[in-house]
Motif scaffolding. Structure first.
Motif, PDB file in Angstrom:
ATOM      1  N   VAL A  44     -41.823  12.645  -1.120  1.00  0.00           N
ATOM      2  CA  VAL A  44     -40.502  13.676  -1.527  1.00  0.00           C
ATOM      3  C   VAL A  44     -40.001  14.364  -0.347  1.00  0.00           C
ATOM      4  CG1 VAL A  44     -40.427  15.412  -3.094  1.00  0.00           C
ATOM      5  CG2 VAL A  44     -42.155  13.735  -3.714  1.00  0.00           C
ATOM      6  N   GLY A  45     -38.659  14.295  -0.346  1.00  0.00           N
ATOM      7  CA  GLY A  45     -38.147  15.100   0.870  1.00  0.00           C
ATOM      8  C   GLY A  45     -37.021  16.235   0.142  1.00  0.00           C
ATOM      9  N   ILE A  46     -36.685  17.017   0.875  1.00  0.00           N
ATOM     10  CA  ILE A  46     -35.690  17.856   0.974  1.00  0.00           C
ATOM     11  C   ILE A  46     -34.290  17.496   1.935  1.00  0.00           C
ATOM     12  CG2 ILE A  46     -36.557  19.244   2.471  1.00  0.00           C
ATOM     13  CD1 ILE A  46     -34.989  20.362  -1.109  1.00  0.00           C
ATOM     14  N   PHE A  83     -43.392  21.917   0.786  1.00  0.00           N
ATOM     15  CA  PHE A  83     -43.442  20.889  -0.538  1.00  0.00           C
ATOM     16  C   PHE A  83     -42.640  19.641  -0.228  1.00  0.00           C
ATOM     17  CE2 PHE A  83     -43.891  25.382  -1.520  1.00  0.00           C
ATOM     18  CZ  PHE A  83     -45.119  25.291  -2.067  1.00  0.00           C
ATOM     19  N   SER A  84     -42.480  19.004   0.906  1.00  0.00           N
ATOM     20  CA  SER A  84     -41.658  18.024   1.229  1.00  0.00           C
ATOM     21  C   SER A  84     -42.558  17.161   2.270  1.00  0.00           C
ATOM     22  CB  SER A  84     -40.325  18.208   2.026  1.00  0.00           C
ATOM     23  OG  SER A  84     -39.604  19.102   1.125  1.00  0.00           O
ATOM     24  N   ASP A  85     -42.377  16.028   2.153  1.00  0.00           N
ATOM     25  CA  ASP A  85     -42.901  14.956   3.152  1.00  0.00           C
ATOM     26  C   ASP A  85     -42.053  14.477   4.149  1.00  0.00           C
ATOM     27  OD1 ASP A  85     -45.432  14.480   1.607  1.00  0.00           O
ATOM     28  OD2 ASP A  85     -44.152  13.280   0.161  1.00  0.00           O
ATOM     29  N   PHE A  86     -40.779  14.905   4.135  1.00  0.00           N
ATOM     30  CA  PHE A  86     -39.790  14.518   5.153  1.00  0.00           C
ATOM     31  C   PHE A  86     -38.640  15.502   4.972  1.00  0.00           C
ATOM     32  CE2 PHE A  86     -38.354  11.933   1.693  1.00  0.00           C
ATOM     33  CZ  PHE A  86     -37.181  11.885   1.924  1.00  0.00           C
ATOM     34  N   ILE A  87     -37.846  15.713   6.038  1.00  0.00           N
ATOM     35  CA  ILE A  87     -36.856  16.428   5.998  1.00  0.00           C
ATOM     36  C   ILE A  87     -35.520  15.536   6.069  1.00  0.00           C
ATOM     37  CG2 ILE A  87     -35.082  18.227   7.212  1.00  0.00           C
ATOM     38  CD1 ILE A  87     -37.621  19.690   5.993  1.00  0.00           C
ATOM     39  N   GLY A  88     -34.450  15.561   5.037  1.00  0.00           N
ATOM     40  CA  GLY A  88     -33.276  14.885   5.346  1.00  0.00           C
ATOM     41  C   GLY A  88     -32.134  15.885   5.706  1.00  0.00           C
TER      42      GLY A  88
END
Length: 188
Positions: A44-46, A83-88
């Protein structure tokens, strides 16, 4: 909403180990009788539109410029990154604020409609700034409105060179997505 979705997804699916590694007789999916086949690796990413902010050289211009840059680029991310696994990263252009005159940074190429000043080096700075979150980065959008394709080839080359420089400098960039023929087609 993002935090609740993240918690629910991780609780429901977690990060399951592979049933069998791909290429070793397995399909790379974990099977659960209740949920059926699913990816072993739910992420899940943001995603945030991040802008390189250029400000003046006087002390008050630097203070205001840095404060604006933090508010513009990091307030939301600092709350969502845990609360994210990666940053977009969505990166398009440079913003001049608080005396960000051409003597600070020469004016780059400008796309007239909308008025965007193109500055590939800004992507490098944005990628470096995102390392504070200690998350992998996926460039989820990068492009420009250029109906005549006057700048597109140069834009892609220059921005990918900045991405390469960031990777060489230790930034964990996992991918790059450029605007395509069908980008924003969802609005049609």
């Amino acid at each position: 909403a993002h935090r609740l979705a993240y918690v629910y997804i991780k609780k429901a699916y977690g990060d399951y180990p592979l049933h069998a590694e791909r290429g070793q007789g397995g399909d790379g999916y974990y099977s659960n009788r209740d949920q059926g086949p699913m990816s072993h690796n739910v992420k899940v990413g943001i995603v945030e539109n991040v802008t390189h902010v250029v400000h003046g050289t006087r002390w008050y211009q630097r203070v205001l410029g840095r404060a604006y840059s933090y508010i513009r680029n990091h307030v939301g991310l600092s709350r969502m990154a845990p609360f994210s696994d990666f940053i977009g990263l969505n990166y398009y252009h440079v913003e001049r604020r608080f005396g960000g005159t051409p003597n600070v940074l020469p004016v780059g190429r400008v796309v007239p409609d909308p008025y965007w000043e193109l500055h590939a080096e800004g992507m490098f700075h944005c990628l470096k700034a995102l390392t504070r979150y200690k998350k992998p980065i996926l460039i989820t959008e990068n492009g420009l409105p250029d109906s005549e394709d006057t700048y597109r080839a140069m834009f892609i080359t220059d921005h990918l060179a900045s991405v390469h420089r960031a990777i060489q400098d230790g930034v964990d960039v996992r991918g790059y997505l450029h605007w395509s023929l069908l980008d924003n087609f969802e609005w049609a």
